[in-house]
Design an enzyme around this catalytic site. Structure first.
Site, PDB file in Angstrom:
ATOM      1  N   ASP A   1     -11.117   5.508  16.530  1.00 57.87           N
ATOM      2  CA  ASP A   1     -10.422   5.191  15.286  1.00 57.87           C
ATOM      3  C   ASP A   1      -9.086   5.921  15.303  1.00 57.87           C
ATOM      4  OD1 ASP A   1     -11.458   3.856  12.483  1.00 57.87           O
ATOM      5  OD2 ASP A   1      -9.889   5.335  12.142  1.00 57.87           O
TER       6      ASP A   1
ATOM      7  N   ARG B   1       0.820  -1.214   0.000  1.00 58.80           N
ATOM      8  CA  ARG B   1       0.000   0.000   0.000  1.00 58.80           C
ATOM      9  C   ARG B   1       0.852   1.261   0.000  1.00 58.80           C
ATOM     10  NH1 ARG B   1      -4.965  -1.266   4.224  1.00 58.80           N
ATOM     11  NH2 ARG B   1      -5.968  -2.884   2.982  1.00 58.80           N
TER      12      ARG B   1
END
Length: 259
Positions: free
Chosen positions: A130, A29
């Site tokens: 998060d 990625r």
């Protein structure tokens, strides 16, 4: 600078711990993002991240998954609504819930809707966390497109959302039930005494050793009698060794009476 040195430098400079991620997937990625930006090496990329806030946010978005929707895997949420939450509410009047890796908010808001319907008089606490501040900002806004709402019934859509064009605005009462905070599962402290912990399709991006460590920490964060809810693509194979009881597919409890 090699990849290992890059990960160490990211941790030193930004406090983001990358060693727990599955390395081939993580490197792929990051390398694809560097190629897109035409950045020649990890040292140059680190300097870019340090001076450009937009590129840092892009980096976070690339290594984390922020795709979510309300009542994702609808048949599993039916079980949560009809079996798991009623059982918890029969034992604990006010529920303390943690949605870990909440992305832009549909998951904790789905739980808030269920609790508003099942136990409207309760003083429930829903913590949603998060690592991505951009996702958390979107969650706090509570504005969604049709794709995120495809599993919401017409009755709930009319009751809890206001439509303006292609956007759906979540009711303020439901928004007010959820407390969004930034949190890194790999390095930050966990809370305790949760009656329900939801962590779905997040742990799969980490190494096996890291996964087991996180499961142990989730177990300790649960109150005795509490329930751990995982994703539809996940399996907690070693749940007995970790201390859990499997009460249904994708739902595991910390037995009452444990310490």
């Amino acid at each position: 600078m090699d990849f290992a040195e890059f990960k160490e430098a990211v941790y030193r400079r930004f406090g983001l711990y990358l060693d727990g991620y599955k390395e081939p997937q993580l490197k792929r990625r990051i390398d694809s993002l560097m190629a897109l930006l035409q950045v020649p090496d990890y040292g140059s990329y680190l300097n870019l991240l340090a001076r450009d806030g937009q590129q840092w946010q892009r980096f976070i978005d690339k290594i984390t998954i922020n795709v979510s929707e309300f009542f994702r895997n609808q048949e599993i949420f039916v079980r949560l609504e009809q079996e798991i939450l009623p059982s918890l509410l029969a034992t604990f009047r006010d529920l303390k819930v943690w949605s870990a890796g909440c992305a832009d908010g549909p998951e904790p808001y789905s739980v808030a809707i269920l609790l508003a319907e099942l136990a409207p008089g309760g003083r429930h606490q829903i913590l949603a966390t998060d690592i991505d501040p951009g996702a958390l900002a979107a969650a706090r806004r509570g504005v969604y497109g049709e794709r995120a709402l495809q599993a919401v019934t017409p009755t709930r859509l009319n009751r809890y959302f206001r439509r303006e064009g292609d956007h759906f605005y979540l009711q303020e009462q439901i928004k007010g039930m959820v407390d969004f905070r930034q949190h890194d599962l790999l390095k930050d402290a966990y809370g305790s005494g949760f009656h329900l912990i939801i962590c779905r399709n997040v742990v799969i991006y980490f190494t096996a050793d890291t996964q087991n460590d996180l499961y142990r920490r989730f177990y300790q964060a649960l109150a005795p009698g509490g329930v751990f809810f995982i994703g539809a693509t996940e399996n907690l194979f070693q749940y007995r060794e970790l201390g859990f009881e499997k009460i249904a597919p994708w739902f595991y409890s910390r037995p009452a009476g444990t310490s």
